[in-house]
Scaffold this active site. Sequence first.
Site, short mmCIF file in Angstrom:
data_model
loop_
_atom_site.label_atom_id
_atom_site.label_comp_id
_atom_site.label_asym_id
_atom_site.label_seq_id
_atom_site.Cartn_x
_atom_site.Cartn_y
_atom_site.Cartn_z
CG HIS A 80 -11.23 7.84 8.47
ND1 HIS A 80 -13.08 7.50 8.11
CD2 HIS A 80 -11.46 7.91 7.30
CE1 HIS A 80 -13.16 7.03 6.71
NE2 HIS A 80 -11.58 7.39 6.03
CG ASP A 109 -18.48 -24.56 15.12
OD1 ASP A 109 -18.06 -23.82 14.76
OD2 ASP A 109 -20.06 -23.75 15.44
CD1 TRP A 145 -3.42 4.61 7.26
CD2 TRP A 145 -3.59 2.71 7.87
NE1 TRP A 145 -3.51 4.07 6.23
CE2 TRP A 145 -3.40 2.95 6.14
CE3 TRP A 145 -3.69 2.08 8.11
CZ2 TRP A 145 -2.69 1.87 5.43
CZ3 TRP A 145 -2.92 0.74 7.50
CH2 TRP A 145 -2.89 0.97 6.09
CB SER A 172 -8.32 -10.16 17.76
OG SER A 172 -9.88 -10.27 16.41
CB SER A 173 -5.59 -10.56 12.87
OG SER A 173 -6.78 -9.14 13.08
CG HIS A 256 1.36 -3.71 -0.93
ND1 HIS A 256 -0.08 -3.24 -1.39
CD2 HIS A 256 0.63 -4.94 -1.40
CE1 HIS A 256 0.20 -3.18 -2.13
NE2 HIS A 256 0.19 -4.23 -2.45
CD GLU A 258 -4.68 -4.53 6.79
OE1 GLU A 258 -3.59 -6.00 7.11
OE2 GLU A 258 -5.69 -4.49 7.01
CE1 TYR A 260 -3.89 -6.41 -3.79
CE2 TYR A 260 -1.49 -5.88 -2.97
CZ TYR A 260 -2.17 -5.96 -4.18
OH TYR A 260 -2.21 -4.48 -5.08
CB SER A 271 -15.15 -15.60 -7.52
OG SER A 271 -13.89 -14.67 -7.79
CG HIS A 305 3.65 0.64 -3.59
ND1 HIS A 305 3.20 -1.21 -4.46
CD2 HIS A 305 2.81 0.41 -2.77
CE1 HIS A 305 2.48 -1.29 -3.32
NE2 HIS A 305 1.68 -0.49 -2.73
CG HIS A 306 2.95 2.54 0.51
ND1 HIS A 306 1.06 2.54 0.35
CD2 HIS A 306 2.59 0.53 0.16
CE1 HIS A 306 0.46 1.82 0.06
NE2 HIS A 306 1.26 0.88 0.46
CB THR A 331 -5.76 -7.67 -10.38
OG1 THR A 331 -4.51 -7.46 -9.52
CG2 THR A 331 -7.31 -6.93 -9.66
CE LYS A 334 -9.62 -13.30 -7.76
NZ LYS A 334 -9.73 -14.27 -8.23
NE ARG A 453 -3.03 10.46 2.85
CZ ARG A 453 -2.79 9.35 2.92
NH1 ARG A 453 -1.80 8.77 1.81
NH2 ARG A 453 -2.81 8.61 3.24
C1 HEA Z 1 -12.27 0.92 4.15
C2 HEA Z 1 -11.85 1.83 5.14
C3 HEA Z 1 -12.50 2.92 4.83
C4 HEA Z 1 -13.69 3.78 4.55
C5 HEA Z 1 -14.79 2.51 4.64
C6 HEA Z 1 -13.57 5.13 4.53
C7 HEA Z 1 -15.37 5.39 4.38
C8 HEA Z 1 -14.68 6.93 4.25
N1 HEA Z 1 -13.57 7.68 3.97
FE1 HEA Z 1 -11.67 7.26 4.36
N2 HEA Z 1 -9.94 6.92 4.61
C9 HEA Z 1 -9.23 5.80 4.71
C10 HEA Z 1 -10.23 4.41 4.41
C11 HEA Z 1 -11.43 4.37 4.56
N3 HEA Z 1 -12.13 5.05 4.47
C12 HEA Z 1 -7.92 5.31 4.98
C13 HEA Z 1 -7.00 4.54 4.94
C14 HEA Z 1 -7.68 6.83 4.83
C15 HEA Z 1 -5.73 7.60 5.75
C16 HEA Z 1 -6.63 7.75 6.65
C17 HEA Z 1 -4.23 8.94 6.87
O1 HEA Z 1 -4.76 9.59 5.82
O2 HEA Z 1 -4.24 8.07 7.93
C18 HEA Z 1 -8.41 7.94 4.66
C19 HEA Z 1 -8.37 8.88 4.57
C20 HEA Z 1 -10.28 9.62 4.19
C21 HEA Z 1 -10.34 11.14 4.22
C22 HEA Z 1 -8.92 11.59 3.78
C23 HEA Z 1 -8.35 12.93 4.30
C24 HEA Z 1 -7.23 13.23 4.66
O3 HEA Z 1 -6.56 13.24 4.14
O4 HEA Z 1 -7.36 14.84 5.54
C25 HEA Z 1 -11.25 11.47 3.84
C26 HEA Z 1 -11.63 13.27 3.23
O5 HEA Z 1 -12.04 12.63 2.59
C27 HEA Z 1 -11.86 10.59 3.41
C28 HEA Z 1 -13.36 10.35 3.11
C29 HEA Z 1 -13.93 8.72 3.51
C30 HEA Z 1 -15.75 9.14 3.24
C31 HEA Z 1 -16.60 10.85 3.22
C32 HEA Z 1 -15.88 8.01 3.79
C33 HEA Z 1 -17.41 7.67 3.20
O6 HEA Z 1 -17.45 6.41 2.05
C34 HEA Z 1 -18.11 7.09 4.43
C35 HEA Z 1 -19.14 6.25 4.16
C36 HEA Z 1 -20.17 4.99 4.82
C37 HEA Z 1 -20.15 3.72 4.43
C38 HEA Z 1 -18.88 3.97 3.07
C39 HEA Z 1 -20.47 2.84 4.66
C40 HEA Z 1 -21.32 1.82 3.86
C41 HEA Z 1 -21.06 0.50 4.20
C42 HEA Z 1 -22.14 0.22 4.75
C43 HEA Z 1 -23.77 1.04 4.30
C44 HEA Z 1 -22.35 -1.42 4.92
C45 HEA Z 1 -21.74 -2.57 5.75
C46 HEA Z 1 -21.66 -3.36 6.77
C47 HEA Z 1 -21.29 -3.68 7.41
C48 HEA Z 1 -19.53 -4.08 7.71
C49 HEA Z 1 -21.30 -4.88 7.97
N4 HEA Z 1 -11.07 9.28 4.15
C1 HEA Z 2 -7.90 -2.78 -1.28
C2 HEA Z 2 -6.75 -2.14 -1.13
C3 HEA Z 2 -6.59 -1.93 -2.04
C4 HEA Z 2 -5.82 -2.36 -3.27
C5 HEA Z 2 -6.30 -3.32 -3.38
C6 HEA Z 2 -4.91 -1.43 -4.05
C7 HEA Z 2 -4.80 -1.57 -5.08
C8 HEA Z 2 -2.97 -1.74 -5.34
N1 HEA Z 2 -2.65 -0.50 -5.39
FE1 HEA Z 2 -3.13 0.55 -3.51
N2 HEA Z 2 -2.98 1.23 -1.58
C9 HEA Z 2 -3.57 1.43 -1.07
C10 HEA Z 2 -4.91 0.73 -0.62
C11 HEA Z 2 -5.33 -1.05 -2.24
N3 HEA Z 2 -4.21 -0.37 -3.34
C12 HEA Z 2 -4.16 2.30 0.42
C13 HEA Z 2 -5.22 2.55 1.24
C14 HEA Z 2 -2.76 2.61 -0.37
C15 HEA Z 2 -2.82 4.09 0.78
C16 HEA Z 2 -1.89 4.07 2.00
C17 HEA Z 2 -1.83 5.27 2.71
O1 HEA Z 2 -1.02 5.71 2.69
O2 HEA Z 2 -2.00 5.64 4.04
C18 HEA Z 2 -2.84 2.64 -1.45
C19 HEA Z 2 -1.54 3.20 -2.20
C20 HEA Z 2 -0.75 2.87 -3.27
C21 HEA Z 2 0.08 3.32 -3.34
C22 HEA Z 2 1.56 4.22 -2.93
C23 HEA Z 2 0.38 6.18 -3.59
C24 HEA Z 2 1.48 6.73 -2.80
O3 HEA Z 2 1.12 6.98 -1.56
O4 HEA Z 2 2.35 7.84 -3.34
C25 HEA Z 2 0.78 2.80 -4.67
C26 HEA Z 2 1.67 3.10 -5.79
O5 HEA Z 2 2.41 2.01 -6.31
C27 HEA Z 2 -0.38 1.49 -5.08
C28 HEA Z 2 -0.25 1.35 -5.68
C29 HEA Z 2 -1.33 0.08 -6.52
C30 HEA Z 2 -0.97 -1.00 -7.12
C31 HEA Z 2 -0.67 -1.34 -8.49
C32 HEA Z 2 -2.77 -1.79 -6.94
C33 HEA Z 2 -3.09 -3.32 -8.00
O6 HEA Z 2 -3.70 -4.05 -7.04
C34 HEA Z 2 -4.16 -2.74 -8.64
C35 HEA Z 2 -4.36 -3.71 -9.96
C36 HEA Z 2 -5.92 -4.09 -10.56
C37 HEA Z 2 -5.53 -3.27 -12.01
C38 HEA Z 2 -4.85 -2.90 -12.62
C39 HEA Z 2 -7.26 -3.00 -12.07
C40 HEA Z 2 -7.75 -4.59 -13.37
C41 HEA Z 2 -6.82 -4.58 -14.45
C42 HEA Z 2 -6.92 -5.01 -15.81
C43 HEA Z 2 -8.26 -4.08 -15.67
C44 HEA Z 2 -5.18 -5.69 -16.12
C45 HEA Z 2 -5.15 -4.47 -17.14
C46 HEA Z 2 -4.44 -3.31 -16.30
C47 HEA Z 2 -3.55 -2.77 -16.64
C48 HEA Z 2 -2.15 -3.18 -17.94
C49 HEA Z 2 -3.31 -1.54 -16.21
N4 HEA Z 2 -1.68 1.68 -4.07
CU LIG Z 3 0.54 -0.80 -1.33
#
Ligand code: HEA
Ligand code: HEA
Ligand SMILES: [Cu+2]
Lengths: 539, 302, 293
Positions: A80, A109, A145, A172-173, A256, A258, A260, A271, A305-306, A331, A334, A453
Amino acid sequence: MANTSAHADHHDDHDHKPEGFLDRWLFTTNHKDIGTLYLIFAFTMVIIGAAMSVVIRTELASPGLQHVQPYFFNQMTTLHALVMIFGAVMPAFVGLANWMIPLQIGAPDMALPRMNNWSFWIMPFAFTMLLGTLFMPGGGPAGGWTMYPPLALQGGASVAFMVFAIHMMGISSIMGAINIIATILNMRAPGVDLLKMPLFTWSWLITAFLLIAVMPVLAGAVTMLLTDKFFGTSFFNAAGGGDPVMYQHIFWFFGHPEVYIMILPAFGIVSEIIPTFSRKPLFGYQAMVYAVASIAFLSFIVWAHHMFTVGMPLGGELFFMYATMLIAIPTGVKIFNWVSTMWQGSISFETPMLWAIGFVVLFAIGGFSGIMLALVPADFQYHDTYFVVAHFHYVLVTGALFSIIAAIYYWWPKWTGRMINETWGKVHFWWTMVFVNLTFFPQHFLGLAGMPRRIPDYNVAFADWNLISSIGAFGMFVTPWMMIAIFAMSKKQGAIAPQRPWEGAHGLEWEVPSPAPHHTFTNPPVIKPGMLAHGDVTH
Amino acid sequence: MRNIGKWGLGAGLTAGWAVAFAAAPERVPWQLNMHPGVTQSSHDAYDLHMLALWICVGIGLIVFGAMFYAMFAFRKSKGAVPATWSHNTIAETIWTVVPILLLVAMAWPATKVLINEAYTNESQMTVKITGYQWKWGYDYVNWGDKAYHVHFISRLDEKSDRTRQLRSGLNPGDVKDAQGENTYLIDVDKPLVLPTNTKVRFVVTGDDVIHSWWVPALGWKSDAIPGIINDTWTNISEPGIYRGQCAELCGQDHGFMPIVVKAVPPEDFKKWLDEQEAAQNPPAPAAAPVAQQGVPSMPSNG
Amino acid sequence: MSDATAHANPGVYYVPHGTKWPIVGSFGLLFTLGGAAFWLNEHAAGPMVMALGVAIILFMVFGWFGTVIRESVAGVYNKQVDTSFRMGMMWFIFSEVMFFAAFFGALFYARALSVPWIGGEGDGALTNFFLWKGYAPAWPTNGPESIGGAFETIPAWGVPLLNTLILLSSGVTITIAHHALRAGKRKPLMIFLGLTILLGCTFLWYQAHEYMEAYKELNLTLGSGVYGSTFFMLTGFHGLHVTLGTIMLIVIWLRCARGHFDRDHHFGFEAVAWYWHFVDVVWLGLFLFVYVL
Ligand code: HEA
Ligand code: HEA
Ligand SMILES: [Cu+2]
Ligand code: CUA
């Protein structure tokens, strides 16, 4: 831009699409067609990934194991995530980049059109290989993953296929990113200076850099997994002088940035949309660019931080906590700038704007939980619970995916020459809004209450919120189909879109007809005052 | 300033919440928040969590408030005419500086707590924890300056195990302890017995893959990594049964290797431990003082 | 200014119309990697599938590059296209740098952190005490369990030093060749490019020799704990890149022989030269961190 055929060897005229199906789609070098291919592919992957999430949520709907074995459950979570990240979000953004960057900078292009085709056509093959493992004895990868060793090495036949599939996605990427950088740096029409480019293009320039910097590191990490499993190396084996934690460092050095990679283009999209529907220039254009750049920079120094619970030395924990928290500043800039853009604007709420507003609010919520996670002693409690799952679905689903949906609604008239039915667009938005929060908000509570989880079954105390979350997920699964229906309806009977379908839209993409002809800007456009979204030619 | 009122409300709610949950059992249906737990670390984590939560709620209210105000006040349908400005240095300075201050307000206590938690020295006993697929092994290494050789394996209780089989037909709701609390998947055959009011050092490792030892009431988790030792400590203030689960994906039965800590007063613990020692090591081995055995003392968390 | 032929419109960016090579390449990749995966899982068909894949990739490379070379010679690429190619190559090399960075990172991590910790230094006192008592940190090492058995290492000041000198001089020869090309002097171009190729081959020959010695006499293998892992993965991937670079040099030599490049229109040559310098620099890192220190 009629007759500017580059040379005589090619008989087909520039303004005409290739006739045959294969010529049009398989052999294409046209950025618009390749963009379309990427988007269709991403959409397919969204449906596959969402179907897997439905399997997950069905099993989790109530305590006890009713439907799948735990090992299969783990395959579902692993795939997933891989499908959603590498198959849906990233390709969707690349598709949007393909469509829009040449249009936004006045280029004929992408810079390297043949390579562009290859970047796309690797993806379906990579995912064939990855998903094919589900049908092999032993099944697909089930180590999460993040593929941490030693667990990931216990997977049977799937390990090698997963590693090679990831290599292919990486190739590819990287090629896609190289193409984007070359296009932006080399193909801008005269007058489109770097600091006059639309933010979507800007955010992609920086994202592409991140991609080239970290995809090879992921390739290295999984290569070491492969050799540890099959060739007797000891990278991740303490008995041989290595360390399982070493993998985590290398993986998250990729991982990480990734995340972003999956949010910076989203910032770019939002924007674009907010100024358009606020009919007011983007607040703090340059600050927005610098904010994206500083987020990208910081993303390289926060990876651990992970890994707060792996037992890092105190100094390491503190450094990574502080660095991570710093990201809130750019952030925040923004978020505040988007709100300021709306302030004293003249706002209307067409469908793309709704998604953009939904993005700002829900992404911020995801960001807030991110900041909470960054506090090490608190993360000792949050880590590997559903609080983390809630965090990243807010930033990924209501962040990245919302922005993709917003972008599709926003540029659809340009692509197809048709408007969508606003009523249905709004239904789609509000439906998603309700169910996505139903799915993911309660996961905060579950995590705080102590639910780990990656488990297929849980204590009875967690039952109620899990059921709510599952109901939300089932509702979410309706949304892709809704989207198909809305866009099919638009293609068939939608109102004809004018060249500039949104009153407040600025930028070169709105200077070409709708639908955009197969070839645009074959000769660089002459930029006139008011044509660019930011800054003026004379400026 | 309207915010003052909001903060006051926040503080009040925090206090109320803390009181409400302090007495409640650890896991309850519809639970919304973290449990404050029974150690200094867990209280610290809880306080930090609430601090961050309320700061985020505050920022959220301001940001979303401004946004919704804009959405109502400046709509085209109400005839709003767009302004053309796109800069405001004062505002930009404020929203850079204020978040920095708020971050410092969170980072400061976090740092203090973390430094305290990293200090594993001066512990009064040592327990070695080993994660296996899919059970936990415990070794009591020493208590005071006496070395022990007590070892046992702790695994999912039999009733949960039967119930959790695919389509077992058994009802998870029926798995209860003596007090009637549901213990489905969070009970074991042999709990880890620990003394209260004692600084206990844990050395944590994994045997096969990475696991993570987590009891929420103690306030932390520590990864159990093959070939590596992590050390942490706890000091439990109240006797009781505290439950947790493995918190790192470790294969198919990751969801089925719970942890139960039974905290008892030190006197009872001493008695229990000596009984175990006698039962497991009948010829009563020469109890070398730990100092000679050389459990090294370390300045910080490894 | 490019020397545009009658075919080209110098004002317009060349956008090719359709190409079949990428899809061929994708099949090639699928068969190569899929075949390799089957092979690793001891499937009889694996090697065959992989060989087929490699053949397809070779076919693709010849076809694709052939097309590009023909177009280039026909002069359809203007200066801007040339810049795109240059950027493409530069960023590709950057991605390669990051690939090596992952393995260098592993080396540094093992040397600076994991081995000392397992050996009881710094934060590793308990790790050593409970799990690896008696193991003293050292480098080179194959870990507390002596994975792969006792081994010896290759001294830096023998063949590796020689190889360093060889690669460094190959960097000089290719630069001379480049100057000759720019000066329009065919003969020194051919000679020095040829010399570069010879030096590359010599390097590879010595490297192969060194591997043989390591395996046969020193018991230093890929399985020699973390030392063997980092040593062979780093030098191995480097060697692979030298091989690739040498092949590219040969292609360039052949193209020069056919009179393909001219004084200010020779991106292909420069791309290979950059690549060669990159391989060179990586080697310096290897020499320093793998052999000397
Ligand atoms: C982008 C990333 C992404 C997205 C979209 C989702 C979508 C969803 N995910 Fe998650 N999920 C992850 C990334 C994502 N997930 C990751 C990284 C993990 C961790 C795995 C791990 O532990 O190793 C995770 C794990 C995870 C868990 C925890 C599993 C576990 O720990 O045992 C669960 C449980 O509820 C869950 C549920 C869902 C559900 C219900 C959705 C629903 O939101 C899905 C519903 C459908 C949509 C959101 C589609 C909507 C979009 C469109 C309609 C248009 C799109 C168009 C184009 C792309 C052209 N996901
Ligand atoms: C698009 C993806 C995305 C983005 C943008 C972020 C954004 C951030 N993430 Fe997240 N993160 C994930 C995707 C993402 N993360 C995923 C997939 C995991 C789990 C991976 C896995 O284990 O499977 C994860 C896990 C993860 C962890 C590890 C948790 C754990 O496993 O224990 C942490 C810990 O620091 C973290 C921190 C943050 C922080 C600080 C930001 C910051 O960038 C957020 C900044 C934004 C704001 C704070 C809000 C707006 C700000 C304001 C309005 C200003 C004022 C605010 C303050 C002064 C607080 N993230
Ligand atoms: Cu991170
Ligand atoms: Cu043990 Cu998860």
